[in-house]
Design a protein around this motif. Structure first.
Motif, PDB file in Angstrom:
ATOM      1  N   LEU A  19       5.429  23.139   2.801  1.00  0.00           N
ATOM      2  CA  LEU A  19       4.320  23.293   1.860  1.00  0.00           C
ATOM      3  C   LEU A  19       4.821  23.285   0.421  1.00  0.00           C
ATOM      4  N   SER A  20       5.948  23.937   0.180  1.00  0.00           N
ATOM      5  CA  SER A  20       6.511  24.006  -1.170  1.00  0.00           C
ATOM      6  C   SER A  20       7.016  22.647  -1.632  1.00  0.00           C
ATOM      7  N   VAL A  21       7.669  21.917  -0.725  1.00  0.00           N
ATOM      8  CA  VAL A  21       8.206  20.600  -1.088  1.00  0.00           C
ATOM      9  C   VAL A  21       7.073  19.645  -1.420  1.00  0.00           C
ATOM     10  N   LEU A  22       6.042  19.616  -0.593  1.00  0.00           N
ATOM     11  CA  LEU A  22       4.918  18.716  -0.849  1.00  0.00           C
ATOM     12  C   LEU A  22       4.195  19.094  -2.140  1.00  0.00           C
ATOM     13  N   LEU A  23       4.079  20.392  -2.385  1.00  0.00           N
ATOM     14  CA  LEU A  23       3.473  20.851  -3.635  1.00  0.00           C
ATOM     15  C   LEU A  23       4.298  20.400  -4.831  1.00  0.00           C
ATOM     16  N   LEU A  24       5.605  20.505  -4.741  1.00  0.00           N
ATOM     17  CA  LEU A  24       6.484  20.086  -5.825  1.00  0.00           C
ATOM     18  C   LEU A  24       6.366  18.588  -6.082  1.00  0.00           C
ATOM     19  N   VAL A  25       6.324  17.811  -5.011  1.00  0.00           N
ATOM     20  CA  VAL A  25       6.177  16.359  -5.144  1.00  0.00           C
ATOM     21  C   VAL A  25       4.855  16.017  -5.817  1.00  0.00           C
ATOM     22  N   ARG A  26       3.776  16.650  -5.376  1.00  0.00           N
ATOM     23  CA  ARG A  26       2.444  16.363  -5.929  1.00  0.00           C
ATOM     24  C   ARG A  26       2.342  16.825  -7.382  1.00  0.00           C
ATOM     25  N   ALA A  27       2.760  18.035  -7.662  1.00  0.00           N
ATOM     26  CA  ALA A  27       2.633  18.576  -9.017  1.00  0.00           C
ATOM     27  C   ALA A  27       3.561  17.862  -9.996  1.00  0.00           C
ATOM     28  N   GLY A  28       4.737  17.478  -9.526  1.00  0.00           N
ATOM     29  CA  GLY A  28       5.699  16.826 -10.407  1.00  0.00           C
ATOM     30  C   GLY A  28       5.577  15.325 -10.465  1.00  0.00           C
ATOM     31  N   GLY A  29       4.661  14.749  -9.674  1.00  0.00           N
ATOM     32  CA  GLY A  29       4.503  13.296  -9.678  1.00  0.00           C
ATOM     33  C   GLY A  29       5.763  12.579  -9.224  1.00  0.00           C
ATOM     34  N   LEU A  30       6.436  13.137  -8.216  1.00  0.00           N
ATOM     35  CA  LEU A  30       7.726  12.611  -7.783  1.00  0.00           C
ATOM     36  C   LEU A  30       7.610  11.511  -6.737  1.00  0.00           C
ATOM     37  N   ASP A  31       6.389  11.155  -6.360  1.00  0.00           N
ATOM     38  CA  ASP A  31       6.203  10.172  -5.294  1.00  0.00           C
ATOM     39  C   ASP A  31       6.206   8.727  -5.774  1.00  0.00           C
ATOM     40  N   GLY A  32       6.062   8.500  -7.067  1.00  0.00           N
ATOM     41  CA  GLY A  32       5.876   7.160  -7.598  1.00  0.00           C
ATOM     42  C   GLY A  32       6.970   6.176  -7.220  1.00  0.00           C
ATOM     43  N   GLY A  33       6.593   5.142  -6.446  1.00  0.00           N
ATOM     44  CA  GLY A  33       7.539   4.094  -6.101  1.00  0.00           C
ATOM     45  C   GLY A  33       8.614   4.526  -5.135  1.00  0.00           C
ATOM     46  N   PHE A 234     -12.758  -1.678 -11.276  1.00  0.00           N
ATOM     47  CA  PHE A 234     -11.687  -1.991 -10.330  1.00  0.00           C
ATOM     48  C   PHE A 234     -12.130  -1.445  -8.972  1.00  0.00           C
ATOM     49  N   LEU A 235     -12.201  -2.283  -7.967  1.00  0.00           N
ATOM     50  CA  LEU A 235     -12.672  -1.812  -6.667  1.00  0.00           C
ATOM     51  C   LEU A 235     -11.908  -2.500  -5.550  1.00  0.00           C
ATOM     52  N   GLY A 236     -11.537  -1.697  -4.543  1.00  0.00           N
ATOM     53  CA  GLY A 236     -10.812  -2.280  -3.435  1.00  0.00           C
ATOM     54  C   GLY A 236      -9.953  -1.279  -2.694  1.00  0.00           C
ATOM     55  N   ASP A 237      -8.984  -1.828  -1.973  1.00  0.00           N
ATOM     56  CA  ASP A 237      -8.040  -1.050  -1.179  1.00  0.00           C
ATOM     57  C   ASP A 237      -6.775  -0.862  -2.008  1.00  0.00           C
ATOM     58  N   PHE A 238      -6.642   0.310  -2.600  1.00  0.00           N
ATOM     59  CA  PHE A 238      -5.508   0.597  -3.475  1.00  0.00           C
ATOM     60  C   PHE A 238      -4.289   1.102  -2.689  1.00  0.00           C
ATOM     61  N   ASN A 239      -4.476   1.338  -1.390  1.00  0.00           N
ATOM     62  CA  ASN A 239      -3.418   1.958  -0.592  1.00  0.00           C
ATOM     63  C   ASN A 239      -2.876   3.205  -1.297  1.00  0.00           C
ATOM     64  N   ALA A 240      -3.781   3.924  -1.926  1.00  0.00           N
ATOM     65  CA  ALA A 240      -3.403   5.095  -2.723  1.00  0.00           C
ATOM     66  C   ALA A 240      -4.530   6.102  -2.690  1.00  0.00           C
ATOM     67  N   SER A 241      -4.162   7.369  -2.769  1.00  0.00           N
ATOM     68  CA  SER A 241      -5.132   8.449  -2.874  1.00  0.00           C
ATOM     69  C   SER A 241      -5.017   9.061  -4.266  1.00  0.00           C
ATOM     70  N   LEU A 242      -5.898  10.004  -4.552  1.00  0.00           N
ATOM     71  CA  LEU A 242      -5.857  10.671  -5.851  1.00  0.00           C
ATOM     72  C   LEU A 242      -4.658  11.589  -5.991  1.00  0.00           C
ATOM     73  N   ASP A 243      -3.913  11.767  -4.915  1.00  0.00           N
ATOM     74  CA  ASP A 243      -2.717  12.598  -4.984  1.00  0.00           C
ATOM     75  C   ASP A 243      -1.469  11.789  -5.330  1.00  0.00           C
ATOM     76  N   HIS A 244      -1.593  10.482  -5.424  1.00  0.00           N
ATOM     77  CA  HIS A 244      -0.467   9.645  -5.842  1.00  0.00           C
ATOM     78  C   HIS A 244      -0.341   9.656  -7.367  1.00  0.00           C
ATOM     79  N   ALA A 245       0.858   9.842  -7.846  1.00  0.00           N
ATOM     80  CA  ALA A 245       1.085   9.853  -9.291  1.00  0.00           C
ATOM     81  C   ALA A 245       0.696   8.523  -9.924  1.00  0.00           C
ATOM     82  N   ARG A 246       0.995   7.414  -9.245  1.00  0.00           N
ATOM     83  CA  ARG A 246       0.657   6.098  -9.819  1.00  0.00           C
ATOM     84  C   ARG A 246      -0.857   5.900  -9.924  1.00  0.00           C
ATOM     85  N   MET A 247      -1.607   6.457  -8.993  1.00  0.00           N
ATOM     86  CA  MET A 247      -3.061   6.377  -9.085  1.00  0.00           C
ATOM     87  C   MET A 247      -3.562   7.209 -10.257  1.00  0.00           C
TER      88      MET A 247
END
Length: 318
Positions: A19-33, A234-247
């Motif tokens: 839970l802590s690791v996923l929170l850190l990734v989401r809050a820090g935007g560490l998932d990009g790319g 912009f509309l379509g399949d972004f293969n992304a959720s609102l939890d992705h930093a790039r989104m």
């Protein structure tokens, strides 16, 4: 520390560390790319788990300790704080008599979507513009035979590039988008209420296949959105959720608004929709608009034959 104490710490570690690791990734935007972009789609579920863990700790006397309560409380509060904004509607001002536009997007699952069901969707939803992804030539033919051209006669079809646009209104400036994306995105413009609205049918690469390529797609779309005017969709399949930093970067830097979050529909999964035993788990399909428009409604519809739910948005020009 005794054996019992060590086992207790180890047990809580199994719960709190992920839970802590996923929170850190989401809050820090560490998932990009990175491959972490695959895991971060689970963040809403982690938030639910974190709240349930807190409730369990408070309810069961044998699990209570000051340290455990503090950690569980902080994790639950942090997860919930990151999710709450998307459940709070942000109603934009709609001028009296404002022009309206109904748009929809559907990933057709390589043309496997039931063509007649697509036409029924367009008719019942009074759709003005439909963006489709994963539509090969055979899918184009099936939609034509089902009568889609009779309700959406103006078309910007690019089966060789994966995405296409169908419209009730005349389309201009159509063609592949000039952007460094894995598949060329299809773009066109329509006139609505005396103004020109630019449309981009989006289908990015997928993080599970190549997270870096997906990241470059999202960055390329952000550059396009940043250079666009306020009347953009912009509309379509972004293969992304609102939890992705790039989104989130696309939304903020591109001055775009996600219609679901705007209307407080914070959890509207669209994929996968083809399993009769399970509901959709994550939201990959979105309708985003520029500051020149506001959302009046948004909904999802299941279409037989495809693994994505269609998303329909009713927009108004400010």
């Amino acid at each position: 520390m005794g054996v019992g104490g060590f086992k207790r710490i180890l047990g809580w570690g199994v719960v709190f560390v992920p839970l802590s690791v996923l929170l850190l990734v989401r809050a820090g935007g560490l998932d990009g790319g990175t491959p972490l972009a695959v895991a971060v789609v689970l963040f809403p579920y982690a938030a639910v788990v974190s709240v349930l863990v807190l409730v369990l700790v408070l309810a069961v006397r044998g699990l209570r300790s000051r340290a455990v309560i503090v950690v569980a409380g902080v994790l639950a509060a942090a997860h919930v704080a990151l999710l709450v904004p998307r459940f709070v509607p942000e109603r934009g001002h709609v001028p009296a008599g404002a022009a309206e536009l109904r748009v929809a997007t559907l990933n057709t699952h390589v043309g496997k979507a039931d063509a007649r069901a697509v036409v029924r969707l367009v008719r019942s939803g009074r759709i003005d513009v439909l963006a489709v992804q994963e539509l090969p030539s055979a899918g184009v033919t099936a939609l034509a035979e089902a009568g889609l051209g009779r309700v959406l006669p103006y078309q910007e079809l690019h089966p060789e590039n994966d995405s296409s646009l169908y419209s009730r209104l005349p389309l201009t400036h159509g063609g592949p988008l000039r952007a460094d994306t894995a598949w060329p995105q299809t773009t066109a413009r329509v006139r609505v209420g005396g103004r020109t609205v630019r449309l981009v049918a989006v289908h990015t690469y997928y993080p599970l296949g190549d997270a870096a390529r997906w990241g470059r797609d999202m960055t390329a779309l952000t550059a396009v959105a940043r250079a666009d005017g306020p009347d953009t969709v912009f509309l379509g399949d972004f293969n992304a959720s609102l939890d992705h930093a790039r989104m989130r970067t696309l939304l903020s830097s591109g001055r775009l608004t996600d219609t679901h979050a705007e209307l407080g529909h914070g959890w509207s999964p669209t994929w996968p929709s083809d399993n009769p035993l399970l509901p959709p788990l994550v939201q990959l399909d979105h309708i985003l608009h520029g500051p020149g428009l506001t959302a009046l409604s948004v909904t999802e519809r299941t279409v037989p034959g495809t693994d994505h739910r269609a998303v329909i948005a009713h927009l108004a020009l400010r």
